[in-house]
Design a protein around this motif. Structure first.
Motif, mmCIF file in Angstrom:
data_model
loop_
_atom_site.group_PDB
_atom_site.id
_atom_site.type_symbol
_atom_site.label_atom_id
_atom_site.label_comp_id
_atom_site.label_asym_id
_atom_site.label_seq_id
_atom_site.Cartn_x
_atom_site.Cartn_y
_atom_site.Cartn_z
ATOM 1 N N PHE A 39 0.827 -1.207 0.000
ATOM 2 C CA PHE A 39 0.000 0.000 0.000
ATOM 3 C C PHE A 39 0.860 1.255 0.000
ATOM 4 O O PHE A 39 0.541 2.239 -0.680
ATOM 5 C CB PHE A 39 -0.918 -0.001 1.221
ATOM 6 C CG PHE A 39 -1.711 1.267 1.367
ATOM 7 C CD1 PHE A 39 -2.811 1.516 0.558
ATOM 8 C CD2 PHE A 39 -1.351 2.216 2.309
ATOM 9 C CE1 PHE A 39 -3.532 2.695 0.668
ATOM 10 C CE2 PHE A 39 -2.062 3.396 2.440
ATOM 11 C CZ PHE A 39 -3.165 3.642 1.616
ATOM 12 N N LEU A 40 1.958 1.228 0.748
ATOM 13 C CA LEU A 40 2.834 2.397 0.847
ATOM 14 C C LEU A 40 3.417 2.766 -0.515
ATOM 15 O O LEU A 40 3.712 3.933 -0.779
ATOM 16 C CB LEU A 40 3.965 2.115 1.850
ATOM 17 C CG LEU A 40 4.809 3.311 2.290
ATOM 18 C CD1 LEU A 40 3.946 4.345 3.006
ATOM 19 C CD2 LEU A 40 5.932 2.848 3.216
ATOM 20 N N TRP A 41 3.562 1.779 -1.392
ATOM 21 C CA TRP A 41 4.070 2.051 -2.748
ATOM 22 C C TRP A 41 3.162 3.054 -3.463
ATOM 23 O O TRP A 41 3.629 3.918 -4.194
ATOM 24 C CB TRP A 41 4.127 0.736 -3.525
ATOM 25 C CG TRP A 41 4.652 0.863 -4.920
ATOM 26 C CD1 TRP A 41 3.939 1.109 -6.057
ATOM 27 C CD2 TRP A 41 6.022 0.775 -5.331
ATOM 28 N NE1 TRP A 41 4.759 1.168 -7.149
ATOM 29 C CE2 TRP A 41 6.049 0.964 -6.735
ATOM 30 C CE3 TRP A 41 7.216 0.543 -4.644
ATOM 31 C CZ2 TRP A 41 7.241 0.925 -7.463
ATOM 32 C CZ3 TRP A 41 8.399 0.520 -5.370
ATOM 33 C CH2 TRP A 41 8.397 0.702 -6.758
ATOM 34 N N PHE A 42 1.865 2.932 -3.231
ATOM 35 C CA PHE A 42 0.891 3.816 -3.885
ATOM 36 C C PHE A 42 0.526 5.017 -3.026
ATOM 37 O O PHE A 42 -0.027 5.998 -3.521
ATOM 38 C CB PHE A 42 -0.389 3.032 -4.218
ATOM 39 C CG PHE A 42 -0.142 1.816 -5.063
ATOM 40 C CD1 PHE A 42 0.132 1.941 -6.428
ATOM 41 C CD2 PHE A 42 -0.165 0.544 -4.505
ATOM 42 C CE1 PHE A 42 0.370 0.816 -7.208
ATOM 43 C CE2 PHE A 42 0.067 -0.577 -5.281
ATOM 44 C CZ PHE A 42 0.335 -0.447 -6.638
ATOM 45 N N ASN A 43 0.836 4.939 -1.727
ATOM 46 C CA ASN A 43 0.475 6.003 -0.800
ATOM 47 C C ASN A 43 1.624 6.973 -0.551
ATOM 48 O O ASN A 43 1.446 8.007 0.091
ATOM 49 C CB ASN A 43 0.027 5.388 0.539
ATOM 50 C CG ASN A 43 -0.476 6.412 1.537
ATOM 51 O OD1 ASN A 43 0.051 6.527 2.643
ATOM 52 N ND2 ASN A 43 -1.501 7.165 1.171
ATOM 53 N N ALA A 44 2.821 6.655 -1.094
ATOM 54 C CA ALA A 44 3.979 7.533 -0.912
ATOM 55 C C ALA A 44 3.694 8.889 -1.549
ATOM 56 O O ALA A 44 3.060 8.960 -2.609
ATOM 57 C CB ALA A 44 5.221 6.907 -1.535
ATOM 58 N N PRO A 45 4.143 9.981 -0.916
ATOM 59 C CA PRO A 45 3.848 11.321 -1.444
ATOM 60 C C PRO A 45 4.365 11.532 -2.862
ATOM 61 O O PRO A 45 5.482 11.118 -3.164
ATOM 62 C CB PRO A 45 4.594 12.245 -0.463
ATOM 63 C CG PRO A 45 4.765 11.414 0.771
ATOM 64 C CD PRO A 45 4.942 10.010 0.301
ATOM 65 N N PRO A 46 3.551 12.131 -3.734
ATOM 66 C CA PRO A 46 2.150 12.490 -3.514
ATOM 67 C C PRO A 46 1.271 11.261 -3.658
ATOM 68 O O PRO A 46 1.381 10.512 -4.629
ATOM 69 C CB PRO A 46 1.873 13.511 -4.626
ATOM 70 C CG PRO A 46 2.811 13.110 -5.727
ATOM 71 C CD PRO A 46 4.046 12.569 -5.058
ATOM 72 N N ALA A 47 0.412 11.023 -2.687
ATOM 73 C CA ALA A 47 -0.372 9.793 -2.618
ATOM 74 C C ALA A 47 -1.312 9.638 -3.811
ATOM 75 O O ALA A 47 -1.953 10.594 -4.237
ATOM 76 C CB ALA A 47 -1.173 9.772 -1.327
ATOM 77 N N TRP A 80 6.187 22.917 9.913
ATOM 78 C CA TRP A 80 6.922 21.718 9.526
ATOM 79 C C TRP A 80 6.371 21.198 8.196
ATOM 80 O O TRP A 80 5.154 21.166 7.987
ATOM 81 C CB TRP A 80 6.764 20.622 10.573
ATOM 82 C CG TRP A 80 7.480 20.853 11.860
ATOM 83 C CD1 TRP A 80 7.899 22.045 12.378
ATOM 84 C CD2 TRP A 80 7.831 19.855 12.829
ATOM 85 N NE1 TRP A 80 8.484 21.862 13.599
ATOM 86 C CE2 TRP A 80 8.466 20.522 13.898
ATOM 87 C CE3 TRP A 80 7.678 18.480 12.900
ATOM 88 C CZ2 TRP A 80 8.944 19.854 15.015
ATOM 89 C CZ3 TRP A 80 8.147 17.800 14.012
ATOM 90 C CH2 TRP A 80 8.777 18.485 15.061
ATOM 91 N N HIS A 81 7.260 20.765 7.326
ATOM 92 C CA HIS A 81 6.833 20.146 6.071
ATOM 93 C C HIS A 81 6.219 18.782 6.379
ATOM 94 O O HIS A 81 6.599 18.120 7.344
ATOM 95 C CB HIS A 81 8.020 19.986 5.122
ATOM 96 C CG HIS A 81 7.621 19.640 3.724
ATOM 97 N ND1 HIS A 81 7.355 18.343 3.321
ATOM 98 C CD2 HIS A 81 7.421 20.423 2.624
ATOM 99 C CE1 HIS A 81 7.022 18.345 2.051
ATOM 100 N NE2 HIS A 81 7.047 19.588 1.601
ATOM 101 N N GLU A 82 5.270 18.372 5.570
ATOM 102 C CA GLU A 82 4.588 17.102 5.815
ATOM 103 C C GLU A 82 5.566 15.939 5.937
ATOM 104 O O GLU A 82 5.442 15.112 6.844
ATOM 105 C CB GLU A 82 3.599 16.809 4.677
ATOM 106 C CG GLU A 82 2.873 15.482 4.846
ATOM 107 C CD GLU A 82 1.833 15.229 3.769
ATOM 108 O OE1 GLU A 82 1.406 14.074 3.611
ATOM 109 O OE2 GLU A 82 1.438 16.189 3.078
ATOM 110 N N SER A 83 6.546 15.860 5.047
ATOM 111 C CA SER A 83 7.502 14.753 5.094
ATOM 112 C C SER A 83 8.336 14.790 6.372
ATOM 113 O O SER A 83 8.724 13.744 6.907
ATOM 114 C CB SER A 83 8.426 14.786 3.874
ATOM 115 O OG SER A 83 9.158 16.006 3.821
ATOM 116 N N THR A 84 8.595 15.981 6.896
ATOM 117 C CA THR A 84 9.349 16.111 8.147
ATOM 118 C C THR A 84 8.549 15.528 9.307
ATOM 119 O O THR A 84 9.081 14.777 10.142
ATOM 120 C CB THR A 84 9.663 17.592 8.438
ATOM 121 O OG1 THR A 84 10.398 18.148 7.345
ATOM 122 C CG2 THR A 84 10.477 17.728 9.719
ATOM 123 N N VAL A 85 7.271 15.876 9.362
ATOM 124 C CA VAL A 85 6.398 15.339 10.411
ATOM 125 C C VAL A 85 6.343 13.818 10.333
ATOM 126 O O VAL A 85 6.517 13.112 11.333
ATOM 127 C CB VAL A 85 4.971 15.917 10.283
ATOM 128 C CG1 VAL A 85 4.057 15.289 11.336
ATOM 129 C CG2 VAL A 85 4.979 17.428 10.419
#
Length: 361
Positions: free
Chosen positions: A254-262, A334-339
């Motif tokens: 799932f993370l393969w498809f949910n990685a930013p940008p989801a 904070w940037h989303e990826s940082t959080v």
């Protein structure tokens, strides 16, 4: 199903490998990953076709979400449920009642989450099934599952609550254990649901927790290892390591498809199911309290909401800029990826602390 091939090992010795939990756990993880990879694109295309405007975005949320997440479909948890269900049915011992108890919670909560997501999409707002109705269904499923677990467990420990860091302490809760187990499952389910607000934020901590409980279930289900570590032996619970491995494989897929940008969000379909599964596994392995440590990130997210709501009702003031707490840090700049990455690090640290309870007794 493949487990039953081991019964033919007398004629074909190589089939004996299907007896081993480690082999079947690896097979379950790979199967779940492949199912997600193979069926994921088709599920996403179907969801985009049905949800032309995607998941409704909170208007009071971080402003960037209205730009970066608008139009992204939800209910990607369908992919996770399909992967977990397929891998578990293929690799687990289907005569084990614990496997079916966890599947009951996982698929039952997933179905509830699916209805909730459908209502949000069709009504074009962030409110789905009412909170009272959702809790009623969750407690009903969890209560049934806990009762099932109690019946399947050895009478000497069936309603006992163990305490981390102590070898011989077990509190017998009697029939109160059934509502207690239900609270654990419902609490874990909703805690993961609250955490699922940024791309990948809930998925990786769930996989980390599943890895921890995969090891715990393997050790608790082995008489030799459980005796050495001073933890209570729960016959048959080792089979849950296969289900935990399936959760990890499904999460990676799932993370393969949910990685930013989801490309897709898991929605309540996935988050309610995954949290419920972790809660059920913790109840079976008699490590319910340890889940508070291993899933500490989910606890933190839940507490932030409770504190925010309580403070606002009592004083009219907010403690955080926005709750759950991951949005608070977004509001701070904070940037989303940082959080997300920093929360992953916190989840890893808490998992290590949770694992230490197995030896520090």
């Amino acid at each position: 199903m493949l487990y039953y091939l081991s019964q033919l090992s007398g004629d074909v010795s190589v089939l004996n490998v299907f007896r081993y939990l480690t082999f079947r756990s690896g097979g379950a993880a790979l199967t779940a990953l492949l199912v997600a990879f193979i069926f994921g694109p088709g599920i996403i295309r179907w969801l985009k076709k049905k949800q032309r405007e995607g998941q409704p975005i909170r208007e009071d949320g971080p402003e960037s979400h209205l730009l970066t997440k608008k139009g992204t479909p939800t209910m990607g948890g369908m992919m996770i449920l399909l992967a977990i269900g397929t891998a578990t049915l293929l690799w687990a011992d289907l005569d084990n009642p614990y496997v079916w108890a966890v599947l009951l919670v996982t698929l039952g909560y997933g179905g509830l989450g699916m209805i909730d997501d459908l209502k949000k999409v069709t009504k074009r707002n962030t409110k789905g099934v009412s909170g009272k109705a959702k809790l009623l269904v969750q407690f009903g499923i969890a209560g049934l599952a806990t009762y099932w677990i109690v019946i399947a467990t050895d009478p000497s420990i069936d309603t006992g609550l163990t305490v981390p860091f102590f070898k011989n302490i077990m509190w017998n809760l009697g029939w109160f254990y059934i509502p207690f187990g239900a609270v654990v499952m419902v609490g874990a389910s909703n805690a993961v649901n609250l955490t699922d607000g940024l791309d990948g934020l809930a998925t990786v901590p769930v996989m980390i927790a599943a890895a921890v409980y995969g090891l715990i279930s393997y050790l608790v289900g082995n008489a030799v290892y459980s005796s050495y570590l001073g933890i209570h032996y729960v016959p048959g619970s080792g089979e849950l390591s296969i289900l935990c491995a399936a959760i990890i494989g499904a999460g990676l897929g799932f993370l393969w498809f949910n990685a930013p940008p989801a490309m897709v969000f898991m929605g309540d379909t996935g988050s309610l199911a995954l949290g419920g599964a972790l809660g059920a596994i913790s109840v079976i392995t008699k490590h319910e309290i340890v889940l508070v440590i291993v899933g500490g990130l989910f606890v933190l997210e839940t507490l932030s909401v409770i504190i925010q709501v309580t403070s606002f009702k009592l004083t009219g003031k907010r403690v955080f800029r926005m709750a759950p707490i991951h949005h608070h840090f977004e509001k701070k700049g904070w940037h989303e990826s940082t959080v997300v990455i920093r929360f992953w690090i916190i989840a890893t640290i808490l998992a290590i602390i949770g694992l230490s309870t197995l030896k520090l007794r």
